[in-house]
Design an enzyme around this catalytic site. Sequence first.
Site, PDB file in Angstrom:
ATOM      1  N   THR A 163       0.914  -1.096   0.037  1.00 14.39           N
ATOM      2  CA  THR A 163      -0.020   0.006   0.009  1.00 14.39           C
ATOM      3  C   THR A 163       1.001   1.129  -0.094  1.00 14.39           C
ATOM      4  OG1 THR A 163      -1.657  -1.144   1.051  1.00 14.39           O
ATOM      5  CG2 THR A 163      -1.761   1.117   1.568  1.00 14.39           C
ATOM      6  N   ARG A 178     -13.958  -7.707  -1.018  1.00 16.45           N
ATOM      7  CA  ARG A 178     -13.295  -7.605   0.141  1.00 16.45           C
ATOM      8  C   ARG A 178     -12.858  -6.254   0.263  1.00 16.45           C
ATOM      9  NH1 ARG A 178      -7.378  -6.240   0.870  1.00 16.45           N
ATOM     10  NH2 ARG A 178      -6.563  -7.323   2.805  1.00 16.45           N
ATOM     11  N   ASP A 236      -7.879  -2.332   4.729  1.00 17.78           N
ATOM     12  CA  ASP A 236      -7.623  -1.038   5.854  1.00 17.78           C
ATOM     13  C   ASP A 236      -7.483   0.371   5.291  1.00 17.78           C
ATOM     14  OD1 ASP A 236      -4.397  -0.410   6.370  1.00 17.78           O
ATOM     15  OD2 ASP A 236      -4.911  -2.236   5.196  1.00 17.78           O
ATOM     16  N   VAL A 267      -0.837  -6.394   6.034  1.00 15.32           N
ATOM     17  CA  VAL A 267      -2.186  -7.302   5.752  1.00 15.32           C
ATOM     18  C   VAL A 267      -3.373  -6.401   5.955  1.00 15.32           C
ATOM     19  CG1 VAL A 267      -3.329  -9.436   6.364  1.00 15.32           C
ATOM     20  CG2 VAL A 267      -0.726  -9.273   5.502  1.00 15.32           C
TER      21      VAL A 267
END
Length: 280
Positions: free
Chosen positions: A154, A182, A185, A205
């Site tokens: 990310t 899905r 975060d 993750v």
Amino acid sequence: MKIIIHGGFFSESDQSHEVKVAKQNSLKAIAAKAFDYLQSHTAEETAVYAVSLLEDDTLYNAGTGSQIQSDGKIRMSASLMNGENQKFSGVINIENVKNPIQVARVLMKENDRVLGGNGAKTYATANEFEDYSTEIPQRRKEYEAKVKNGGKGTVGCVALDRNGHLAAATSTGGKGFEIVGRISDSATVAGNYANRYCAVSCTGVGEDIVSNATAAKIVTRVTDGMNLEEAFEKTFAELKEIDGFAGAVAIDRNGNFFHRDSHPTMVFASFDGSTFEVFD
């Protein structure tokens, strides 16, 4: 005025030395450009600018070069938080836009500031964001290999401006081959959070970061009186209890930088106008 950015994780086992050097050089260049931009812009504007540059660089899994989901499509998520006015905006699983973080930036003016899926794309189109494919050949090859035999990263920026205001921005192309629908975060306060005391952007993750509420915990602990290092120490100790995989970058209102990862190696760079720190 300070800048810290990240671009996910680097693994010696599946990425070459050449890729590592390319990421070091890229992050340093983007941090320098973002710091120059910060001279005449707010923390919020600068965070969006830096993340847009990261989204446009195919070395990272955000914007152009995003991972492909299990149905062969790319869906991206991004969020922005202004520490001064405590506003949060984001897009979740948006398709076919070049810079998801810029859509999040426009959403700051709305009452409904977090949009997902088709609604996010419809909003982007209505606000003159052109259709754009973020797929690159490398990602298609990786996807096809997973289909036959069946990657994380990310990007983010935390900025502190001349007025002492903080902002955090985070963007992701997902983890690759995930179940359709899905949610990561990156467009939640677990992965991207800021107030007047501290700002944090996470990578890793998504499920672990959400379970640990990583960014929100760090910021809340600094707000309640912990220093930045102590807040990271306690939060990452709790992350370890669930064997969580995450990295985070932060700046507090006093201009202190901090970064940490639970597994080597988060790629990051910081710049304060005189000194660079770049991951090794």
